[in-house]
Design an enzyme around this catalytic site. Structure first.
Site, short mmCIF file in Angstrom:
data_model
loop_
_atom_site.label_atom_id
_atom_site.label_comp_id
_atom_site.label_asym_id
_atom_site.label_seq_id
_atom_site.Cartn_x
_atom_site.Cartn_y
_atom_site.Cartn_z
N LYS A 184 42.71 32.02 45.78
CA LYS A 184 41.46 32.66 45.34
C LYS A 184 41.13 33.86 46.23
O LYS A 184 40.65 34.89 45.75
CB LYS A 184 40.31 31.63 45.35
CG LYS A 184 38.94 32.22 45.01
CD LYS A 184 38.93 32.81 43.61
CE LYS A 184 37.64 33.39 43.08
NZ LYS A 184 36.49 33.62 43.86
N HIS A 187 43.35 36.62 45.19
CA HIS A 187 42.81 37.07 43.90
C HIS A 187 41.68 38.07 44.16
O HIS A 187 41.63 39.16 43.57
CB HIS A 187 42.31 35.85 43.12
CG HIS A 187 41.43 36.15 41.94
ND1 HIS A 187 40.12 36.55 42.08
CD2 HIS A 187 41.65 36.11 40.61
CE1 HIS A 187 39.59 36.75 40.89
NE2 HIS A 187 40.51 36.48 39.98
#
Ligand code: 2AM
Length: 468
Positions: A184, A187
Protein backbone atom coordinates in the site's frame (compact mmCIF):
# COMPACT_ATOMS: atom_id res chain seq x y z
CA UNK A 1 -27.45 -9.00 22.86
CA UNK A 2 -27.71 -12.31 21.09
CA UNK A 3 -26.68 -11.19 17.62
CA UNK A 4 -23.62 -12.97 16.32
CA UNK A 5 -21.70 -10.58 14.13
CA UNK A 6 -19.30 -11.77 11.43
CA UNK A 7 -16.87 -8.90 11.80
CA UNK A 8 -16.33 -5.69 13.77
CA UNK A 9 -15.20 -2.37 12.43
CA UNK A 10 -13.58 -0.03 14.92
CA UNK A 11 -13.33 3.62 13.85
CA UNK A 12 -16.40 5.39 12.56
CA UNK A 13 -14.75 8.08 10.45
CA UNK A 14 -16.01 8.06 6.84
CA UNK A 15 -13.75 5.20 5.68
CA UNK A 16 -14.84 2.99 8.58
CA UNK A 17 -18.53 3.85 8.11
CA UNK A 18 -18.40 3.18 4.38
CA UNK A 19 -16.56 -0.10 4.76
CA UNK A 20 -19.08 -1.22 7.42
CA UNK A 21 -21.97 -0.40 5.06
CA UNK A 22 -20.24 -2.11 2.13
CA UNK A 23 -19.61 -5.33 4.11
CA UNK A 24 -23.12 -5.31 5.59
CA UNK A 25 -24.62 -4.90 2.11
CA UNK A 26 -22.79 -8.08 1.08
CA UNK A 27 -24.83 -9.90 3.71
CA UNK A 28 -22.44 -10.00 6.67
CA UNK A 29 -23.46 -8.82 10.14
CA UNK A 30 -21.14 -6.01 11.21
CA UNK A 31 -20.56 -4.73 14.74
CA UNK A 32 -19.29 -1.16 14.91
CA UNK A 33 -17.50 0.85 17.58
CA UNK A 34 -15.91 4.28 17.86
CA UNK A 35 -13.85 5.91 20.60
CA UNK A 36 -16.49 8.61 20.89
CA UNK A 37 -19.84 6.86 21.00
CA UNK A 38 -21.84 9.79 19.59
CA UNK A 39 -20.27 9.15 16.19
CA UNK A 40 -21.50 5.55 16.27
CA UNK A 41 -24.96 6.74 17.27
CA UNK A 42 -24.96 9.34 14.52
CA UNK A 43 -23.86 6.78 11.95
CA UNK A 44 -26.65 4.40 12.94
CA UNK A 45 -29.26 7.16 12.86
CA UNK A 46 -28.19 8.90 9.69
CA UNK A 47 -26.74 6.24 7.42
CA UNK A 48 -27.91 2.78 8.41
CA UNK A 49 -31.26 1.66 7.02
CA UNK A 50 -31.87 -2.07 7.00
CA UNK A 51 -28.23 -3.18 6.85
CA UNK A 52 -27.25 -5.76 9.51
CA UNK A 53 -25.13 -3.33 11.55
CA UNK A 54 -24.93 -3.56 15.35
CA UNK A 55 -23.73 -0.52 17.30
CA UNK A 56 -21.61 -1.18 20.39
CA UNK A 57 -20.38 1.28 22.98
CA UNK A 58 -17.77 -0.63 24.98
CA UNK A 59 -15.06 -2.98 23.79
CA UNK A 60 -16.45 -5.70 26.09
CA UNK A 61 -19.82 -5.34 24.37
CA UNK A 62 -18.10 -5.44 20.99
CA UNK A 63 -16.21 -8.64 21.85
CA UNK A 64 -19.47 -10.14 23.14
CA UNK A 65 -21.44 -9.77 19.91
CA UNK A 66 -18.82 -11.34 17.66
CA UNK A 67 -18.86 -14.86 16.33
CA UNK A 68 -15.67 -16.75 17.29
CA UNK A 69 -12.91 -16.64 16.29
CA UNK A 70 -13.49 -12.90 16.45
CA UNK A 71 -12.60 -10.78 13.45
CA UNK A 72 -11.94 -7.13 14.27
CA UNK A 73 -10.89 -4.53 11.76
CA UNK A 74 -9.38 -1.23 12.87
CA UNK A 75 -10.13 1.74 10.65
CA UNK A 76 -8.55 4.38 12.88
CA UNK A 77 -5.89 7.00 12.36
CA UNK A 78 -2.49 5.40 11.71
CA UNK A 79 0.01 5.61 14.57
CA UNK A 80 -0.74 5.79 18.25
CA UNK A 81 -4.50 5.21 17.89
CA UNK A 82 -3.85 1.72 16.47
CA UNK A 83 -1.57 0.79 19.38
CA UNK A 84 -4.02 2.21 21.91
CA UNK A 85 -6.89 0.16 20.50
CA UNK A 86 -4.84 -3.00 20.34
CA UNK A 87 -3.84 -2.58 23.99
CA UNK A 88 -7.41 -1.81 25.01
CA UNK A 89 -8.97 -4.73 23.18
CA UNK A 90 -6.43 -7.42 24.13
CA UNK A 91 -8.14 -8.33 27.45
CA UNK A 92 -11.37 -9.03 25.55
CA UNK A 93 -9.83 -11.42 23.02
CA UNK A 94 -9.03 -15.13 23.00
CA UNK A 95 -6.33 -17.11 21.19
CA UNK A 96 -7.15 -17.49 17.53
CA UNK A 97 -9.01 -14.18 17.23
CA UNK A 98 -7.99 -11.92 14.35
CA UNK A 99 -7.08 -8.25 14.32
CA UNK A 100 -6.91 -6.40 11.00
CA UNK A 101 -5.40 -2.96 10.69
CA UNK A 102 -6.99 -1.33 7.64
CA UNK A 103 -5.33 2.07 8.10
CA UNK A 104 -2.28 3.51 6.37
CA UNK A 105 0.14 2.13 8.95
CA UNK A 106 3.87 2.10 8.43
CA UNK A 107 4.83 -1.51 7.58
CA UNK A 108 7.45 -1.68 10.33
CA UNK A 109 4.76 -0.79 12.89
CA UNK A 110 2.71 -3.62 11.43
CA UNK A 111 5.63 -6.01 11.92
CA UNK A 112 5.93 -4.94 15.56
CA UNK A 113 2.17 -5.44 16.05
CA UNK A 114 2.30 -8.89 14.45
CA UNK A 115 4.92 -9.89 17.01
CA UNK A 116 2.70 -8.54 19.80
CA UNK A 117 -0.30 -10.42 18.42
CA UNK A 118 1.74 -13.62 18.30
CA UNK A 119 2.66 -13.17 21.97
CA UNK A 120 -1.07 -13.30 22.70
CA UNK A 121 -1.72 -16.16 20.24
CA UNK A 122 -3.74 -13.81 18.07
CA UNK A 123 -3.72 -13.50 14.31
CA UNK A 124 -2.94 -10.18 12.64
CA UNK A 125 -3.33 -8.71 9.16
CA UNK A 126 -1.92 -5.36 8.06
CA UNK A 127 -4.16 -4.39 5.20
CA UNK A 128 -3.87 -1.57 2.73
CA UNK A 129 -7.23 -0.24 1.60
CA UNK A 130 -7.24 2.07 -1.41
CA UNK A 131 -10.06 3.83 -3.15
CA UNK A 132 -10.93 6.63 -0.78
CA UNK A 133 -14.38 7.07 0.65
CA UNK A 134 -16.13 6.04 -2.56
CA UNK A 135 -14.06 2.87 -2.86
CA UNK A 136 -14.69 1.91 0.75
CA UNK A 137 -18.43 2.01 0.06
CA UNK A 138 -18.58 0.57 -3.46
CA UNK A 139 -15.55 -1.71 -3.54
CA UNK A 140 -11.96 -0.78 -2.71
CA UNK A 141 -8.71 -2.47 -3.63
CA UNK A 142 -7.64 -4.41 -0.55
CA UNK A 143 -4.02 -5.39 0.11
CA UNK A 144 -3.76 -7.76 3.10
CA UNK A 145 -0.50 -9.13 4.49
CA UNK A 146 0.38 -10.94 7.70
CA UNK A 147 -0.85 -14.29 9.01
CA UNK A 148 -2.17 -16.42 6.17
CA UNK A 149 -4.51 -18.28 8.58
CA UNK A 150 -5.90 -14.87 9.48
CA UNK A 151 -6.63 -14.17 5.83
CA UNK A 152 -8.56 -17.39 5.51
CA UNK A 153 -10.86 -16.18 8.31
CA UNK A 154 -11.84 -13.04 6.40
CA UNK A 155 -11.19 -14.03 2.81
CA UNK A 156 -14.86 -14.30 1.89
CA UNK A 157 -15.79 -10.99 3.56
CA UNK A 158 -12.88 -9.00 2.11
CA UNK A 159 -13.14 -10.49 -1.37
CA UNK A 160 -16.87 -9.76 -1.54
CA UNK A 161 -16.36 -6.21 -0.26
CA UNK A 162 -13.54 -5.50 -2.73
CA UNK A 163 -13.95 -4.05 -6.22
CA UNK A 164 -14.54 -6.75 -8.83
CA UNK A 165 -12.72 -6.84 -12.17
CA UNK A 166 -12.88 -9.31 -15.05
CA UNK A 167 -10.25 -11.54 -13.42
CA UNK A 168 -11.58 -11.58 -9.89
CA UNK A 169 -11.88 -9.49 -6.75
CA UNK A 170 -9.35 -6.70 -6.13
CA UNK A 171 -8.16 -8.39 -2.97
CA UNK A 172 -5.60 -11.13 -2.47
CA UNK A 173 -3.37 -12.36 0.32
CA UNK A 174 -0.04 -10.73 -0.52
CA UNK A 175 2.45 -12.24 1.88
CA UNK A 176 3.70 -12.43 5.47
CA UNK A 177 4.73 -9.65 7.85
CA UNK A 178 4.13 -6.06 6.89
CA UNK A 179 3.86 -6.90 3.17
CA UNK A 180 0.27 -5.63 2.82
CA UNK A 181 1.11 -2.23 4.24
CA UNK A 182 4.38 -2.22 2.29
CA UNK A 183 2.49 -2.73 -0.97
CA UNK A 184 0.00 0.00 0.00
CA UNK A 185 2.88 2.35 0.78
CA UNK A 186 4.45 1.78 -2.64
CA UNK A 187 0.99 2.15 -4.22
CA UNK A 188 0.82 5.58 -2.62
CA UNK A 189 4.35 6.45 -3.78
CA UNK A 190 3.34 5.67 -7.38
CA UNK A 191 0.16 7.65 -6.80
CA UNK A 192 2.22 10.70 -5.75
CA UNK A 193 4.27 10.36 -8.95
CA UNK A 194 1.31 10.06 -11.33
CA UNK A 195 -0.59 12.90 -9.65
CA UNK A 196 2.48 15.12 -10.03
CA UNK A 197 2.99 14.05 -13.66
CA UNK A 198 -0.59 15.08 -14.44
CA UNK A 199 -0.07 18.38 -12.60
CA UNK A 200 3.08 19.05 -14.64
CA UNK A 201 1.24 18.47 -17.92
CA UNK A 202 -1.46 20.86 -16.69
CA UNK A 203 1.23 23.40 -15.79
CA UNK A 204 2.79 23.18 -19.26
CA UNK A 205 -0.59 23.67 -20.89
CA UNK A 206 -1.38 26.59 -18.62
CA UNK A 207 1.97 28.40 -18.46
CA UNK A 208 4.01 27.37 -21.50
CA UNK A 209 1.13 27.21 -23.98
CA UNK A 210 -1.23 29.65 -22.21
CA UNK A 211 -4.27 27.41 -22.69
CA UNK A 212 -7.38 28.36 -20.76
CA UNK A 213 -8.63 25.85 -18.19
CA UNK A 214 -11.66 24.83 -20.25
CA UNK A 215 -9.41 23.85 -23.15
CA UNK A 216 -7.09 21.92 -20.82
CA UNK A 217 -10.19 20.20 -19.49
CA UNK A 218 -11.15 19.04 -22.97
CA UNK A 219 -7.79 17.31 -23.44
CA UNK A 220 -8.11 15.43 -20.17
CA UNK A 221 -11.68 14.56 -21.11
CA UNK A 222 -10.38 13.05 -24.37
CA UNK A 223 -7.47 11.27 -22.66
CA UNK A 224 -9.68 9.56 -20.13
CA UNK A 225 -10.81 7.28 -22.96
CA UNK A 226 -7.28 6.68 -24.30
CA UNK A 227 -4.41 4.33 -23.45
CA UNK A 228 -3.75 6.44 -20.33
CA UNK A 229 -7.37 6.01 -19.20
CA UNK A 230 -7.19 6.07 -15.42
CA UNK A 231 -8.99 7.20 -12.32
CA UNK A 232 -6.51 10.07 -11.82
CA UNK A 233 -6.92 11.36 -15.40
CA UNK A 234 -10.67 11.01 -15.05
CA UNK A 235 -10.91 12.98 -11.80
CA UNK A 236 -8.62 15.62 -13.30
CA UNK A 237 -11.09 16.07 -16.18
CA UNK A 238 -13.90 16.35 -13.66
CA UNK A 239 -11.99 18.76 -11.40
CA UNK A 240 -11.11 21.09 -14.28
CA UNK A 241 -14.80 21.37 -15.20
CA UNK A 242 -15.91 22.59 -11.77
CA UNK A 243 -16.64 26.31 -11.39
CA UNK A 244 -16.17 28.29 -8.19
CA UNK A 245 -19.61 29.56 -7.11
CA UNK A 246 -18.08 32.79 -5.74
CA UNK A 247 -15.97 33.90 -8.68
CA UNK A 248 -17.41 31.76 -11.52
CA UNK A 249 -13.80 30.91 -12.38
CA UNK A 250 -12.69 27.28 -12.63
CA UNK A 251 -12.39 26.24 -8.98
CA UNK A 252 -8.87 24.89 -9.52
CA UNK A 253 -7.70 28.44 -10.32
CA UNK A 254 -8.61 29.71 -6.88
CA UNK A 255 -7.05 26.82 -4.95
CA UNK A 256 -3.77 27.70 -3.20
CA UNK A 257 -0.83 25.89 -4.79
CA UNK A 258 0.58 24.44 -1.56
CA UNK A 259 0.21 20.65 -1.36
CA UNK A 260 -0.10 18.74 1.88
CA UNK A 261 1.16 15.23 2.52
CA UNK A 262 0.51 12.57 5.11
CA UNK A 263 3.81 10.75 4.70
CA UNK A 264 3.29 7.58 2.65
CA UNK A 265 5.19 9.04 -0.34
CA UNK A 266 8.04 10.09 1.92
CA UNK A 267 8.14 6.64 3.52
CA UNK A 268 8.41 5.06 0.07
CA UNK A 269 11.44 7.20 -0.72
CA UNK A 270 13.03 6.59 2.67
CA UNK A 271 12.60 2.83 2.36
CA UNK A 272 13.92 2.92 -1.21
CA UNK A 273 17.04 4.73 0.01
CA UNK A 274 17.46 2.09 2.72
CA UNK A 275 17.17 -0.69 0.17
CA UNK A 276 19.45 1.09 -2.33
CA UNK A 277 16.76 1.06 -5.02
CA UNK A 278 16.70 4.22 -7.18
CA UNK A 279 13.24 5.81 -7.05
CA UNK A 280 13.95 9.28 -8.49
CA UNK A 281 10.41 9.74 -9.80
CA UNK A 282 8.68 9.11 -6.49
CA UNK A 283 11.37 11.10 -4.65
CA UNK A 284 10.82 14.08 -6.93
CA UNK A 285 7.05 13.84 -6.52
CA UNK A 286 7.52 14.12 -2.76
CA UNK A 287 9.97 16.99 -3.18
CA UNK A 288 7.58 18.79 -5.56
CA UNK A 289 5.02 18.91 -2.75
CA UNK A 290 7.68 20.27 -0.40
CA UNK A 291 8.57 23.03 -2.89
CA UNK A 292 4.91 23.89 -3.29
CA UNK A 293 4.58 24.42 0.41
CA UNK A 294 7.06 27.33 0.39
CA UNK A 295 4.58 29.65 -1.30
CA UNK A 296 5.88 32.77 0.40
CA UNK A 297 9.51 32.30 -0.62
CA UNK A 298 8.48 31.33 -4.17
CA UNK A 299 6.42 34.46 -4.47
CA UNK A 300 9.28 36.57 -3.14
CA UNK A 301 11.74 35.07 -5.65
CA UNK A 302 9.34 35.05 -8.59
CA UNK A 303 10.75 38.25 -10.13
CA UNK A 304 13.90 36.21 -10.89
CA UNK A 305 11.98 33.78 -13.08
CA UNK A 306 12.39 34.50 -16.77
CA UNK A 307 9.36 35.80 -18.60
CA UNK A 308 7.50 33.14 -20.57
CA UNK A 309 6.29 33.99 -24.06
CA UNK A 310 3.58 31.43 -24.72
CA UNK A 311 4.46 28.91 -27.44
CA UNK A 312 2.14 27.75 -30.22
CA UNK A 313 0.04 24.71 -29.34
CA UNK A 314 -0.90 22.32 -32.11
CA UNK A 315 -1.94 18.68 -32.23
CA UNK A 316 1.78 17.82 -32.15
CA UNK A 317 2.23 19.49 -28.74
CA UNK A 318 -0.92 17.79 -27.46
CA UNK A 319 0.50 14.45 -28.60
CA UNK A 320 3.85 15.20 -26.93
CA UNK A 321 2.12 15.99 -23.64
CA UNK A 322 -0.08 12.93 -23.68
CA UNK A 323 2.84 10.68 -24.49
CA UNK A 324 4.97 12.34 -21.81
CA UNK A 325 2.25 11.46 -19.35
CA UNK A 326 2.11 7.89 -20.65
CA UNK A 327 5.90 7.67 -20.35
CA UNK A 328 5.88 9.03 -16.78
CA UNK A 329 3.15 6.57 -15.79
CA UNK A 330 5.03 3.58 -17.20
CA UNK A 331 8.29 4.72 -15.59
CA UNK A 332 6.59 5.35 -12.22
CA UNK A 333 5.03 1.89 -12.21
CA UNK A 334 8.35 0.43 -13.32
CA UNK A 335 10.07 2.13 -10.40
CA UNK A 336 7.41 1.06 -7.89
CA UNK A 337 7.48 -2.57 -8.98
CA UNK A 338 11.30 -2.58 -8.86
CA UNK A 339 11.02 -1.46 -5.24
CA UNK A 340 8.43 -4.16 -4.49
CA UNK A 341 10.69 -6.78 -6.04
CA UNK A 342 13.71 -5.67 -4.01
CA UNK A 343 11.71 -5.53 -0.77
CA UNK A 344 10.25 -8.93 -1.46
CA UNK A 345 13.73 -10.41 -1.79
CA UNK A 346 15.11 -8.53 1.21
CA UNK A 347 12.20 -9.17 3.60
CA UNK A 348 10.96 -12.55 2.38
CA UNK A 349 7.56 -11.10 1.45
CA UNK A 350 7.18 -13.54 -1.47
CA UNK A 351 5.25 -10.92 -3.42
CA UNK A 352 3.65 -12.04 -6.66
CA UNK A 353 3.97 -8.88 -8.74
CA UNK A 354 1.41 -9.64 -11.50
CA UNK A 355 -1.15 -10.35 -8.78
CA UNK A 356 -0.47 -6.92 -7.26
CA UNK A 357 -1.06 -5.31 -10.67
CA UNK A 358 -4.29 -7.31 -10.88
CA UNK A 359 -5.70 -6.13 -7.55
CA UNK A 360 -4.90 -2.52 -8.50
CA UNK A 361 -7.10 -2.79 -11.59
CA UNK A 362 -10.26 -1.86 -9.75
CA UNK A 363 -11.28 0.20 -6.75
CA UNK A 364 -7.98 1.90 -6.09
CA UNK A 365 -6.64 5.34 -6.91
CA UNK A 366 -4.07 3.81 -9.29
CA UNK A 367 -6.59 1.99 -11.45
CA UNK A 368 -5.78 2.47 -15.10
CA UNK A 369 -6.11 0.73 -18.43
CA UNK A 370 -2.33 0.32 -18.28
CA UNK A 371 -2.60 -2.20 -15.44
CA UNK A 372 -3.70 -5.11 -17.65
CA UNK A 373 -0.63 -4.45 -19.76
CA UNK A 374 1.50 -4.15 -16.63
CA UNK A 375 0.15 -7.48 -15.45
CA UNK A 376 1.35 -9.08 -18.71
CA UNK A 377 4.65 -7.21 -18.64
CA UNK A 378 5.37 -8.42 -15.10
CA UNK A 379 5.14 -12.04 -16.17
CA UNK A 380 7.98 -11.45 -18.65
CA UNK A 381 10.62 -11.06 -15.96
CA UNK A 382 12.42 -8.23 -17.78
CA UNK A 383 15.07 -6.49 -15.61
CA UNK A 384 12.68 -3.54 -15.34
CA UNK A 385 9.06 -3.20 -16.28
CA UNK A 386 9.61 -0.47 -18.88
CA UNK A 387 12.09 -2.77 -20.63
CA UNK A 388 9.51 -5.53 -21.14
CA UNK A 389 8.47 -6.50 -24.67
CA UNK A 390 5.00 -5.19 -23.73
CA UNK A 391 6.31 -1.61 -23.31
CA UNK A 392 9.84 -1.15 -24.65
CA UNK A 393 9.18 -0.46 -28.31
CA UNK A 394 6.36 1.95 -27.44
CA UNK A 395 8.55 3.73 -24.88
CA UNK A 396 11.28 4.12 -27.49
CA UNK A 397 8.78 5.46 -30.04
CA UNK A 398 7.48 8.17 -27.72
CA UNK A 399 10.85 9.04 -26.23
CA UNK A 400 11.65 11.87 -28.70
CA UNK A 401 8.37 13.55 -27.75
CA UNK A 402 9.24 13.28 -24.06
CA UNK A 403 12.66 14.80 -24.75
CA UNK A 404 11.05 17.62 -26.71
CA UNK A 405 8.65 18.35 -23.85
CA UNK A 406 11.35 18.32 -21.16
CA UNK A 407 13.66 20.41 -23.37
CA UNK A 408 11.04 23.12 -23.96
CA UNK A 409 10.17 23.23 -20.27
CA UNK A 410 13.83 23.58 -19.31
CA UNK A 411 14.27 26.38 -21.86
CA UNK A 412 11.40 28.35 -20.42
CA UNK A 413 11.85 27.51 -16.76
CA UNK A 414 8.85 25.30 -16.10
CA UNK A 415 9.89 22.78 -13.45
CA UNK A 416 9.15 19.16 -14.38
CA UNK A 417 10.31 17.17 -11.35
CA UNK A 418 8.48 13.99 -12.34
CA UNK A 419 8.54 14.13 -16.15
CA UNK A 420 12.19 15.19 -15.99
CA UNK A 421 13.21 12.49 -13.57
CA UNK A 422 11.27 9.85 -15.52
CA UNK A 423 13.49 10.76 -18.47
CA UNK A 424 16.62 10.77 -16.31
CA UNK A 425 15.60 7.38 -14.98
CA UNK A 426 15.28 5.95 -18.49
CA UNK A 427 18.61 7.50 -19.50
CA UNK A 428 20.35 6.21 -16.37
CA UNK A 429 19.03 2.66 -16.71
CA UNK A 430 20.05 2.55 -20.36
CA UNK A 431 23.55 4.04 -19.89
CA UNK A 432 26.13 1.27 -19.81
CA UNK A 433 28.61 3.99 -18.94
CA UNK A 434 28.03 6.43 -16.10
CA UNK A 435 30.55 8.94 -14.72
CA UNK A 436 30.90 7.06 -11.44
CA UNK A 437 34.51 6.29 -12.41
CA UNK A 438 35.28 9.92 -11.61
CA UNK A 439 33.31 9.72 -8.34
CA UNK A 440 35.39 6.72 -7.33
CA UNK A 441 38.60 8.60 -8.13
CA UNK A 442 37.42 11.59 -6.06
CA UNK A 443 36.52 9.30 -3.14
CA UNK A 444 39.90 7.63 -3.37
CA UNK A 445 41.66 11.02 -3.56
CA UNK A 446 40.27 12.48 -0.35
CA UNK A 447 39.34 9.38 1.63
CA UNK A 448 41.47 6.50 0.32
CA UNK A 449 38.21 4.66 -0.32
CA UNK A 450 39.83 2.60 -3.13
CA UNK A 451 38.40 1.71 -6.54
CA UNK A 452 38.07 -1.25 -8.88
CA UNK A 453 39.44 -1.27 -12.44
CA UNK A 454 37.77 -2.24 -15.67
CA UNK A 455 40.79 -4.26 -16.83
CA UNK A 456 42.02 -6.04 -13.69
CA UNK A 457 40.54 -7.85 -10.70
CA UNK A 458 41.20 -6.45 -7.24
CA UNK A 459 40.95 -3.24 -5.26
CA UNK A 460 43.27 -0.31 -5.95
CA UNK A 461 44.38 2.88 -4.27
CA UNK A 462 46.37 5.71 -5.80
CA UNK A 463 48.33 8.33 -3.93
CA UNK A 464 46.67 11.16 -5.88
CA UNK A 465 48.44 13.98 -4.00
CA UNK A 466 51.75 12.70 -5.28
CA UNK A 467 50.79 12.07 -8.87
CA UNK A 468 48.70 15.17 -9.53
P1 2AM B 1 -12.90 9.67 17.19
O1 2AM B 1 -14.11 9.74 16.34
O2 2AM B 1 -13.22 9.31 18.60
O3 2AM B 1 -12.01 10.87 17.09
C1 2AM B 1 -10.23 8.62 12.33
O4 2AM B 1 -9.66 9.73 12.93
C2 2AM B 1 -10.74 7.62 13.37
O5 2AM B 1 -9.65 7.32 14.30
C3 2AM B 1 -11.89 8.10 14.22
O6 2AM B 1 -12.74 7.02 14.39
C4 2AM B 1 -11.23 8.53 15.51
O7 2AM B 1 -12.03 8.41 16.65
C5 2AM B 1 -10.12 7.51 15.61
N1 2AM B 1 -9.03 7.98 16.46
C6 2AM B 1 -8.15 8.98 16.19
N2 2AM B 1 -7.24 9.10 17.17
C7 2AM B 1 -7.56 8.18 18.10
C8 2AM B 1 -6.99 7.78 19.34
N3 2AM B 1 -5.89 8.37 19.82
N4 2AM B 1 -7.58 6.78 20.02
C9 2AM B 1 -8.66 6.18 19.53
N5 2AM B 1 -9.25 6.49 18.35
C10 2AM B 1 -8.70 7.46 17.65
Amino acid sequence: MTTQCDIAIIGMAVMGQNLALNIARKGFAVAVFNRTGEKTQQFITERVADEPIVPTYTLAELAGVLRKPRRIMLMVKAGQAVDEFITAILPHLEPGDLLIDGGNSFFRDTERRIALAENHQLLFLGTGVSGGEYGALHGPSIMPGGHREGYLLVQEILEKAAAQVEDGPCCAYLGPGGSGHFVKMVHNGIEYAIMQAIAEVYDLMRRLYALPTDMIQRFFEEWKESEIASYLVEITARILAVKDPHTQKPLVEVILDAAEQKGTGKWTSQVAFDLGVPTPIINQAVIARSFSFFKEIRTQLAPHHSEISPLPFTSHEAQCLKNSLLFAMVMAFSEGFALLKAASQESGYTLHLPEIARIWKGGCILRTALLSRLQRALTENAPLLFASAEFLSEVKTILPQVRETVHKAANWGIPLPVLGSALTSFDSWTSAVLPANLLQAQRDFFGAHTYRRIDQEGVFHTNWEECS
